[in-house]
Design an enzyme around this catalytic site. Structure first.
Site, PDB file in Angstrom:
ATOM      1  N   TRP A 188      -8.877  -9.334   0.482  1.00 51.83           N
ATOM      2  CA  TRP A 188      -8.580  -8.194   1.125  1.00 51.83           C
ATOM      3  C   TRP A 188      -8.946  -7.029  -0.082  1.00 51.83           C
ATOM      4  O   TRP A 188      -9.010  -7.070  -1.128  1.00 51.83           O
ATOM      5  CB  TRP A 188      -6.975  -7.918   1.203  1.00 51.83           C
ATOM      6  CG  TRP A 188      -6.859  -6.536   1.534  1.00 51.83           C
ATOM      7  CD1 TRP A 188      -6.877  -6.023   2.830  1.00 51.83           C
ATOM      8  CD2 TRP A 188      -6.221  -5.355   0.892  1.00 51.83           C
ATOM      9  NE1 TRP A 188      -6.780  -4.456   2.884  1.00 51.83           N
ATOM     10  CE2 TRP A 188      -6.438  -4.144   1.666  1.00 51.83           C
ATOM     11  CE3 TRP A 188      -6.091  -5.071  -0.572  1.00 51.83           C
ATOM     12  CZ2 TRP A 188      -5.981  -2.901   1.086  1.00 51.83           C
ATOM     13  CZ3 TRP A 188      -5.765  -3.902  -0.948  1.00 51.83           C
ATOM     14  CH2 TRP A 188      -5.668  -2.891  -0.358  1.00 51.83           C
TER      15      TRP A 188
ATOM     16  N   ASP B 221      -5.325   7.030  13.887  1.00 50.94           N
ATOM     17  CA  ASP B 221      -5.094   5.792  13.467  1.00 50.94           C
ATOM     18  C   ASP B 221      -3.558   5.210  13.656  1.00 50.94           C
ATOM     19  O   ASP B 221      -3.064   5.878  14.461  1.00 50.94           O
ATOM     20  CB  ASP B 221      -5.311   5.623  11.851  1.00 50.94           C
ATOM     21  CG  ASP B 221      -5.861   4.118  11.658  1.00 50.94           C
ATOM     22  OD1 ASP B 221      -5.013   3.374  11.176  1.00 50.94           O
ATOM     23  OD2 ASP B 221      -7.210   3.928  11.470  1.00 50.94           O
ATOM     24  N   ASP B 222      -3.129   4.332  12.875  1.00 52.10           N
ATOM     25  CA  ASP B 222      -1.719   3.672  12.902  1.00 52.10           C
ATOM     26  C   ASP B 222      -0.839   4.794  12.838  1.00 52.10           C
ATOM     27  O   ASP B 222      -0.804   5.823  12.077  1.00 52.10           O
ATOM     28  CB  ASP B 222      -1.814   2.912  11.861  1.00 52.10           C
ATOM     29  CG  ASP B 222      -0.410   1.827  12.175  1.00 52.10           C
ATOM     30  OD1 ASP B 222       0.399   2.083  12.856  1.00 52.10           O
ATOM     31  OD2 ASP B 222      -0.244   0.917  11.090  1.00 52.10           O
TER      32      ASP B 222
ATOM     33  N   LYS C  99      -9.799   1.564  17.819  1.00 52.58           N
ATOM     34  CA  LYS C  99     -10.181   0.569  16.650  1.00 52.58           C
ATOM     35  C   LYS C  99      -9.063  -0.612  16.911  1.00 52.58           C
ATOM     36  O   LYS C  99      -7.650  -0.329  16.902  1.00 52.58           O
ATOM     37  CB  LYS C  99      -9.722   1.455  15.394  1.00 52.58           C
ATOM     38  CG  LYS C  99      -9.563   0.550  14.172  1.00 52.58           C
ATOM     39  CD  LYS C  99      -9.470   1.790  12.949  1.00 52.58           C
ATOM     40  CE  LYS C  99      -9.268   1.028  11.622  1.00 52.58           C
ATOM     41  NZ  LYS C  99      -8.732   1.930  10.753  1.00 52.58           N
TER      42      LYS C  99
ATOM     43  N   ASP D 198      -7.010  -3.615  15.446  1.00 52.44           N
ATOM     44  CA  ASP D 198      -6.614  -4.210  14.105  1.00 52.44           C
ATOM     45  C   ASP D 198      -6.083  -5.295  14.209  1.00 52.44           C
ATOM     46  O   ASP D 198      -5.604  -5.670  15.277  1.00 52.44           O
ATOM     47  CB  ASP D 198      -5.885  -2.742  13.377  1.00 52.44           C
ATOM     48  CG  ASP D 198      -5.972  -3.023  11.902  1.00 52.44           C
ATOM     49  OD1 ASP D 198      -6.554  -4.106  11.446  1.00 52.44           O
ATOM     50  OD2 ASP D 198      -5.888  -1.837  11.225  1.00 52.44           O
TER      51      ASP D 198
ATOM     52  N   ASN E 121      -3.405  -7.275  11.108  1.00 54.52           N
ATOM     53  CA  ASN E 121      -3.229  -6.875   9.802  1.00 54.52           C
ATOM     54  C   ASN E 121      -2.246  -8.243   9.003  1.00 54.52           C
ATOM     55  O   ASN E 121      -1.700  -7.802   8.087  1.00 54.52           O
ATOM     56  CB  ASN E 121      -2.450  -5.654   9.614  1.00 54.52           C
ATOM     57  CG  ASN E 121      -3.438  -4.443   9.654  1.00 54.52           C
ATOM     58  OD1 ASN E 121      -4.147  -4.672   8.714  1.00 54.52           O
ATOM     59  ND2 ASN E 121      -3.051  -3.474  10.304  1.00 54.52           N
TER      60      ASN E 121
ATOM     61  N   ASP F 284     -11.235  -2.359   3.636  1.00 54.54           N
ATOM     62  CA  ASP F 284     -10.184  -1.178   3.513  1.00 54.54           C
ATOM     63  C   ASP F 284     -10.585  -0.459   1.971  1.00 54.54           C
ATOM     64  O   ASP F 284      -9.942   0.435   1.687  1.00 54.54           O
ATOM     65  CB  ASP F 284      -8.766  -1.749   3.637  1.00 54.54           C
ATOM     66  CG  ASP F 284      -8.050  -1.807   4.592  1.00 54.54           C
ATOM     67  OD1 ASP F 284      -8.658  -1.082   5.707  1.00 54.54           O
ATOM     68  OD2 ASP F 284      -7.032  -2.397   5.160  1.00 54.54           O
TER      69      ASP F 284
HETATM   70  C1  GLA Z   1      -5.282  -1.838   8.134  1.00 52.55           C
HETATM   71  C2  GLA Z   1      -6.539  -1.234   8.534  1.00 52.55           C
HETATM   72  C3  GLA Z   1      -6.714   0.396   8.008  1.00 52.55           C
HETATM   73  C4  GLA Z   1      -5.534   1.081   8.695  1.00 52.55           C
HETATM   74  C5  GLA Z   1      -4.195   0.413   8.579  1.00 52.55           C
HETATM   75  C6  GLA Z   1      -3.290   0.936   9.417  1.00 52.55           C
HETATM   76  O1  GLA Z   1      -5.103  -1.689   6.780  1.00 52.55           O
HETATM   77  O2  GLA Z   1      -7.631  -1.742   8.008  1.00 52.55           O
HETATM   78  O3  GLA Z   1      -7.788   0.781   8.236  1.00 52.55           O
HETATM   79  O4  GLA Z   1      -6.086   1.228  10.212  1.00 52.55           O
HETATM   80  O5  GLA Z   1      -4.236  -0.998   8.888  1.00 52.55           O
HETATM   81  O6  GLA Z   1      -1.991   0.273   9.423  1.00 52.55           O
END
Ligand code: GLA
Length: 732
Positions: A200, A367-368, A477, A479, A481, A549
């Site tokens: 990561w 984003d999130d 986007k 994602d 995770n 990231d």
């Molecule tokens: C991941 C993505 C980030 C962001 C976070 C949000 O880590 O890579 O760019 O979107 O999630 O929780």
């Protein structure tokens, strides 16, 4: 002819502009691999197979007593397990009686223009004028398994795509224990293996090792192609560099568990196999059913690793990425993640958007944190409805306001996940991957939805579609995770449990395809905690991918440099972020952060309401500059000039437009030296006979001079100092 069958010699030959691949049907219908490399006109290549009596070799029964015929020296095109080829196998079929020996022989073939689609899987595509396909059927007469090997030779790229389909023609169920997509035998092992490893925030670092006896492999068993190993491997001569020497590249168009293995055998040959990881994989094939293995794209170049990469870039740009955004400049975006993390409301987002609009940014990405009860990573995943505590006016009002600023609007989803603290989990605790009686491992406080289930996919499609059609959302986007654990689907019987990993990925692909069909203009950006699933499979749906990231420019130089071994800059999501950097606390000049992000899709990810006037002006100039340069960057050929994995002090690369009238050189000083050495860099890829003006100095020299004599790098101070050179050819 790009694909021929020489009937007299029973040789199949595939040709691309500069490469040849050949196979032969030999005794008893075995299909032998003959050759892969630089172009060869002849088809009579059967002499390449050596017959020799090798002690401890086993001879196929039909050949007895010819002790010179064995699979120790005869390289099988699609080797099977259990019939005396002791090297890595591609296929292993378990029969109803439990036995696993498998033996496939030639049945027939077809040659046609164009390229078939792969059922449910991403793959490169080509029209009838672009490629030719050969399908060869091989049958195991005992089990009834018929393997169809599918090869496509591209007419304009030195690439061959291959995959295979296994069909059960028997009356009983068969179990596929191993179905790899490709095998290539090399007649010696004096090669290096090059691969991209990482973790990561540090994905796709370049590693190179000499092949040694035994097996060397990279793999993923995480349910995603992974941060740790990219599904790519190159086999290169020991002296191969960026410009010269042989390089074979193998890239798997798949986003799940994979294996790429090279085995150096007792006779000093090397065999590469690649495909779905056979560990914890078994696929039950009922009578009449077929299984399709993902595609491996093979590239051969005599122009070193650089030549190999440029072929991948062109192929993936033109024949893998799809949709209306494929060849368009992507919107310059601002993403709020590093600016706000979970803590935002409409006001805060609009403040960033307003500032962004003034700078010339073209899209705002939320984003999130906008949905469910999502104030931290502990809750909310799966509840894809707007959190009206944060967005009081609702989503449409926010999107309309952003649109009114002249910007597009994009949104973040993490469809494959579920939080324990979510309405979705309370309603469907059985929807996540889990094994009754075992704990449900958490990672980033979340669990993974069982994407092999149609009801889960339908829920996601409906809830995501509802959001996407509720406002003018033009980008997503996507994602992911965490990696998979306790992999099991509650809907599958015991003898199909090991299908779950692959069914999961097929489910992800199905959902992406459905969304793109429903919202054909949507721009998808892939993401998995940064670049944890940056692979060709995902690029088929998402033409750009959040590379890492880690937004520290110096880290990014290495990550993007490694990524460029396979993937074009048009696919690399890259943003200018705050200084000192959030991940490393390192400070790098804004100018350098801009240059590095320009070697990607370009955008910003920081709180624009907190920047200085000077920074604003610089960003405005950056945006202007990117608009001017994006043509040569995005559609040009990339040449890597100075490798930061070899040279501790510097990294450099350049882009040259297809017609060779424009070039952009980017140089980053990775580490400062108080008494700097003289540095001159030889450029590549220019037309030697054209004259180019370097825009800053006004110096005019021939392409030959810029390439053979080079360009002087000015004295630069500071870690991360950078410069660019923009060269334009003079009109004759
Ligand atoms: C991941 C993505 C980030 C962001 C976070 C949000 O880590 O890579 O760019 O979107 O999630 O929780």
């Amino acid at each position: 002819m790009p694909v021929v069958f020489d009937e007299a010699n029973r040789v199949f030959k595939l040709d691309t502009p500069n490469t040849t691949y050949a196979m032969q049907v030999i005794r008893q219908g075995c299909l032998a691999h003959l050759y892969y490399g630089a172009s060869v006109e002849d088809t009579d290549l059967g002499y390449l197979i050596c017959h020799r009596n090798v002690s401890f070799a086993a001879n196929p029964q039909e050949e007895f007593p010819d002790r010179t015929f064995s699979f120790e020296t005869v390289p099988l095109e699609y080797p099977c397990f259990g019939i005396s080829d002791y090297k890595s196998a591609c296929l292993c079929v378990q029969m109803p009686d439990g036995t696993t020996a498998t033996d496939v022989r030639y049945q027939g073939h077809r040659i046609y223009a164009g390229k078939p689609k792969l059922q449910g899987l991403p793959a490169t595509y080509a029209g009838e004028e672009e490629a030719d396909t050969l399908e060869i059927d091989l049958k195991d007469s005992v089990s009834g398994a018929v393997v169809t090997l599918i090869y496509t030779a591209f007419r304009f790229h030195d690439a061959i795509a291959r995959s295979c389909r296994v069909q059960n023609t028997s009356q009983d169920s068969l179990y596929l224990r191993r179905v790899l997509s490709a095998c290539v035998d090399f007649d010696h092992h004096r090669y290096d293996m090059v691969n991209l490893y990482g973790k990561w925030a540090r994905e796709r670092q370049v590693e190179r090792r000499r092949l040694a006896h035994g097996k060397q492999s990279i793999e993923s068993l995480r349910g995603a192609s992974s941060h740790q190993h990219n599904p790519f491997v190159a086999i290169a001569g020991p002296n191969t560099d960026e410009m010269n020497g042989e390089a074979y590249g193998f890239s798997l168009v798949y986003s799940g568990n994979f294996l790429a293995e090279v085995e150096v055998g007792q006779l000093d040959t090397a065999r590469l196999v690649m495909g779905i990881n056979p560990t914890d994989f078994t696929w039950k094939l009922g009578p009449g059913e077929a299984f399709t293995a993902p595609e491996v794209v093979m590239v051969y170049s005599q122009e070193g690793l650089g030549g190999m990469s440029r072929t991948f870039h062109r192929l993936y740009r033109n024949n893998l990425c799809r949709g209306p955004w494929k060849h368009k400049r992507r919107p310059i975006l601002v993403n709020n993640w590093e600016a706000t993390y979970f803590s935002f409301n409409e006001e805060k987002l609009l403040a960033i958007a307003q500032q962004a609009a003034q700078l010339g940014v073209e899209m705002f990405v939320m984003d999130d944190g906008w949905f469910g009860k999502r104030d931290s990573d502990k809750s909310g995943l799966g509840d894809w409805f707007v959190n009206e505590q944060k967005l009081r006016g609702g989503l449409k009002s926010l999107v309309d306001k952003v649109n009114a600023l002249g910007m597009k609007f994009g949104i973040w989803f993490e469809p494959e996940m579920i939080s324990e603290d979510s309405d979705l989990y309370r309603a469907h605790p059985d929807w996540c991957l889990h094994i009754p009686g075992r704990g449900r491992s958490l990672s980033r406080n979340q669990m993974v939805l069982d994407m092999s289930r149609q009801d889960v996919l339908d829920y996601l499609f409906q809830s995501m579609s509802a959001i996407l059609s509720s406002a003018n959302i033009e980008y997503v986007k996507w994602d992911m995770n965490r990696n998979l654990t306790e992999v099991s689907s509650r809907l599958l019987p015991a003898d199909r449990q090991q299908e779950t990993w692959h069914r999961y990925i097929l489910g992800v692909y199905q959902l992406m395809e459905r969304l793109l069909e429903a919202f054909p203009n949507l721009l998808l950006e892939g993401c998995a905690g940064g670049g944890g699933r940056f692979d060709p499979g995902l690029l088929y749906y998402a033409p750009q991918y959040w590379t890492s990231d880690d937004t520290d420019a110096l880290e990014r130089v290495k990550i993007q440099y490694g990524t460029s071994y396979v993937y074009p800059v048009s696919s690399m999501g890259a943003h200018v972020s705050v200084c000192p950097n959030e991940q490393t606390k390192r400070s790098v000049e804004l100018q350098t952060r801009g240059y590095v992000a320009m070697a990607g899709t370009f955008g910003y990810e920081l709180d624009l309401t907190k920047i200085t006037q000077e920074e604003k002006e610089m960003m405005r100039r950056q945006i202007q500059q990117f608009k001017e340069l994006h043509g040569v960057i995005t559609y040009g050929d990339q040449y890597r000039l100075v490798d930061p994995f070899q040279d501790a002090d510097m990294a450099a690369w350049m882009f040259v437009s297809e017609d060779k009238t424009e070039a952009l050189v980017q140089v980053v000083q990775m580490r400062t030296d108080p008494n700097p050495p003289l540095r001159r860099i030889r450029l590549q890829g220019l037309d030697p006979s054209k004259r180019y003006r370097e825009q800053d100095s006004g110096r005019i020299l021939s392409g030959q001079a810029w390439m053979n004599a080079g360009i002087n790098i000015p004295e630069m101070y500071g870690d991360g100092a950078a410069c660019i050179f923009h060269l334009l050819a003079l009109e004759l």
